[in-house]
Design an enzyme around this catalytic site. Structure first.
Site, PDB file in Angstrom:
ATOM      1  N   LYS A 243     -14.350  37.688  56.501  1.00  0.00           N
ATOM      2  CA  LYS A 243     -12.752  36.139  56.632  1.00  0.00           C
ATOM      3  C   LYS A 243     -12.729  35.787  58.580  1.00  0.00           C
ATOM      4  O   LYS A 243     -12.037  34.353  58.572  1.00  0.00           O
ATOM      5  CB  LYS A 243     -11.230  37.550  56.934  1.00  0.00           C
ATOM      6  CG  LYS A 243     -10.969  37.741  55.256  1.00  0.00           C
ATOM      7  CD  LYS A 243      -9.775  37.964  55.145  1.00  0.00           C
ATOM      8  CE  LYS A 243      -9.265  38.430  54.182  1.00  0.00           C
ATOM      9  NZ  LYS A 243      -8.058  39.333  53.909  1.00  0.00           N
TER      10      LYS A 243
ATOM     11  N   LYS B 235     -16.352  37.122  45.052  1.00  0.00           N
ATOM     12  CA  LYS B 235     -15.155  38.065  45.052  1.00  0.00           C
ATOM     13  C   LYS B 235     -13.738  36.785  44.485  1.00  0.00           C
ATOM     14  O   LYS B 235     -13.384  35.554  45.196  1.00  0.00           O
ATOM     15  CB  LYS B 235     -14.322  38.528  45.373  1.00  0.00           C
ATOM     16  CG  LYS B 235     -13.432  38.720  47.065  1.00  0.00           C
ATOM     17  CD  LYS B 235     -13.189  40.440  47.152  1.00  0.00           C
ATOM     18  CE  LYS B 235     -11.910  40.006  47.835  1.00  0.00           C
ATOM     19  NZ  LYS B 235     -10.669  40.028  47.449  1.00  0.00           N
TER      20      LYS B 235
ATOM     21  N   LYS C 110      -7.595  35.973  47.418  1.00  0.00           N
ATOM     22  CA  LYS C 110      -5.831  34.668  47.012  1.00  0.00           C
ATOM     23  C   LYS C 110      -6.238  34.075  48.163  1.00  0.00           C
ATOM     24  O   LYS C 110      -5.633  33.008  47.970  1.00  0.00           O
ATOM     25  CB  LYS C 110      -4.387  35.563  47.621  1.00  0.00           C
ATOM     26  CG  LYS C 110      -4.015  36.821  46.533  1.00  0.00           C
ATOM     27  CD  LYS C 110      -2.774  37.366  47.120  1.00  0.00           C
ATOM     28  CE  LYS C 110      -3.027  38.601  47.302  1.00  0.00           C
ATOM     29  NZ  LYS C 110      -3.282  39.162  48.081  1.00  0.00           N
TER      30      LYS C 110
HETATM   31  P1  ATP Z   1      -7.099  37.527  50.207  1.00  0.00           P
HETATM   32  O1  ATP Z   1      -8.013  36.736  49.893  1.00  0.00           O
HETATM   33  O2  ATP Z   1      -5.511  37.248  51.318  1.00  0.00           O
HETATM   34  O3  ATP Z   1      -7.590  39.084  50.960  1.00  0.00           O
HETATM   35  P2  ATP Z   1      -7.055  39.439  48.178  1.00  0.00           P
HETATM   36  O4  ATP Z   1      -7.345  38.275  46.687  1.00  0.00           O
HETATM   37  O5  ATP Z   1      -8.174  39.724  48.314  1.00  0.00           O
HETATM   38  O6  ATP Z   1      -6.380  38.583  49.114  1.00  0.00           O
HETATM   39  P3  ATP Z   1      -5.292  41.744  48.584  1.00  0.00           P
HETATM   40  O7  ATP Z   1      -4.377  41.347  48.419  1.00  0.00           O
HETATM   41  O8  ATP Z   1      -6.336  41.520  50.328  1.00  0.00           O
HETATM   42  O9  ATP Z   1      -5.416  40.724  47.788  1.00  0.00           O
HETATM   43  O10 ATP Z   1      -5.894  43.056  47.890  1.00  0.00           O
HETATM   44  C1  ATP Z   1      -5.400  43.768  46.902  1.00  0.00           C
HETATM   45  C2  ATP Z   1      -6.037  44.564  46.384  1.00  0.00           C
HETATM   46  O11 ATP Z   1      -6.295  44.082  45.491  1.00  0.00           O
HETATM   47  C3  ATP Z   1      -7.274  45.759  46.976  1.00  0.00           C
HETATM   48  O12 ATP Z   1      -7.113  47.253  46.373  1.00  0.00           O
HETATM   49  C4  ATP Z   1      -8.533  44.776  46.592  1.00  0.00           C
HETATM   50  O13 ATP Z   1      -9.857  45.605  46.809  1.00  0.00           O
HETATM   51  C5  ATP Z   1      -8.561  44.420  45.137  1.00  0.00           C
HETATM   52  N1  ATP Z   1      -8.772  43.020  44.749  1.00  0.00           N
HETATM   53  C6  ATP Z   1      -8.703  41.983  45.514  1.00  0.00           C
HETATM   54  N2  ATP Z   1      -9.917  41.145  44.817  1.00  0.00           N
HETATM   55  C7  ATP Z   1     -10.274  41.543  43.991  1.00  0.00           C
HETATM   56  C8  ATP Z   1     -11.669  41.705  43.012  1.00  0.00           C
HETATM   57  N3  ATP Z   1     -11.872  39.764  42.845  1.00  0.00           N
HETATM   58  N4  ATP Z   1     -11.745  42.339  42.062  1.00  0.00           N
HETATM   59  C9  ATP Z   1     -11.661  43.627  41.975  1.00  0.00           C
HETATM   60  N5  ATP Z   1     -10.474  44.260  43.185  1.00  0.00           N
HETATM   61  C10 ATP Z   1     -10.219  43.091  44.090  1.00  0.00           C
HETATM   62 MG    MG Z   2      -8.800  41.021  50.412  1.00  0.00          MG
END
Ligand code: ATP
Ligand code: MG
Length: 330
Positions: A112, A193, A196
């Protein structure tokens, strides 16, 4: 009942399929078998730059969406992290026993921060706050995606170190990461992955996407060379990712899908998956809007959740303060 705890960041207007399949789906099922604590982690969401109005809106939207996918305030404790001040208080104590070197090994920070002009100290210490989030609640299991495994490992290390130094205080939490959905790939870049904050719009399916846009994204997903629809993560990451999504949402084992699409092309496969996805997200989007329409009720649920969470968090923090030798509370 064993306890589970997990959190999600309000860093977008909606969660995506990776969040749902990797974590939130497990949150819903674990409500029945566990004493469940789930939170919208707004303290984490300010570590990479944010807009205050957007944060407030997204925090509510996140809570509404969690209710819409099936969290039930009667069966779980749903709250907003900043409403329980003990999280930051415990994080400070935990930061004092965290090695600078061990914090520097966190790969999520490396990823990040590499994408930012000026990474904040908050982004760096984020895993320590996450450790505090988990340890405050004597958590047994933490349902998360694969990307959180290293942070869970740090949490266990810190808990063990604290216990050894100051006497048994914390339970060591286990990650709960079902293999099939541990890492849902970005539709445009299946090796990465779905995220968001990092995925381009075409790479992620949001649970609030319109049917038209969701279907378009599935049809436009990057697939691999060849035309067989088989699960092969190494050589066919795009198709394998779509098969994983399809399998869970349609509750159909992957081999059965492979057999169904034998001899058919990507077009048929994606067309059907688009339908499955649209059918899945449409009612969730509608329910989210219903919860968002009654902000008084939504805020009431969150306030009650924060009170329930605080009852546990204050007890743990008092024990910690006592163990580290702070003066008695005034
Ligand atoms: P950001 O990019 O802002 O970090 P994010 O999409 O990673 O957002 P988070 O809020 O950080 O979302 O994570 C919320 C949950 O979703 C965590 O348990 C994380 O491990 C899970 N998660 C996020 N992206 C994935 C993915 N692509 N596949 C499986 N689990 C995911
Ligand atoms: Mg995340």
């Amino acid at each position: 009942k064993p306890r589970v705890l997990s959190g999600i960041q309000p860093t977008a207007e909606s969660f995506h399929l990776g969040n749902y399949l990797g974590a939130l789906r497990q949150w819903v099922t674990l409500q029945d078998t566990h004493d469940a604590f789930y939170m919208v982690v707004d303290l984490h969401a300010i570590t990479a730059g944010h807009d205050p109005q957007a944060l407030r809106r997204r925090t509510r939207a996140s809570a509404a969406q969690l209710l819409a996918i099936g969290l039930d305030p009667a069966r779980c404790t749903l709250f907003v992290q900043s409403q329980v001040p003990e999280h930051t208080q415990l994080a400070w104590v935990m930061s004092a026993i965290t090695g600078f070197g061990e914090a520097s090994r966190m790969t999520q920070f490396k990823d990040k921060s590499a994408k930012q002009e000026r990474a904040s100290v908050g982004l760096f210490t984020y895993p320590i706050l996450q450790a505090a989030d988990i340890l405050l609640y004597d958590t047994d299991q933490v349902p998360v995606g694969e990307d959180q495994r290293q942070h869970l490992e740090l949490t266990r290390d810190l808990a063990g170190r604290f216990n050894k130094t100051f006497g048994k205080t914390f339970r060591l939490p286990e990650p709960y990461i079902p293999k099939e959905t541990a890492k849902i790939g970005d539709l445009q870049e299946p090796g990465a992955k779905m995220s968001k904050s990092n995925s381009v719009p075409a790479g992620i399916i949001e649970l609030r996407d319109t049917p038209k846009s969701a279907a378009k994204k599935i049809r436009g997903a990057v697939t691999d060379t060849g035309r067989e629809i088989v699960f092969d993560e190494e050589n066919k990451p795009g198709v394998s990712n779509l098969l994983s999504i399809y399998s869970v949402l349609a509750d159909t084992p992957i081999p059965e899908l492979e057999a169904r699409y034998e001899g058919k092309g990507y077009g048929d496969f994606k067309g059907d998956l688009a339908e499955v996805v649209v059918e899945f997200i449409t009612p969730i989007a509608a329910r989210t809007e219903e919860y968002l329409a009654d902000t008084a009720e939504l805020d009431k649920i969150l306030t009650e959740g924060a009170h329930r969470a605080r009852a546990v968090a204050t007890a743990t923090l008092a024990d910690v303060y006592d163990k580290v030798g702070f003066a008695q509370p005034v």
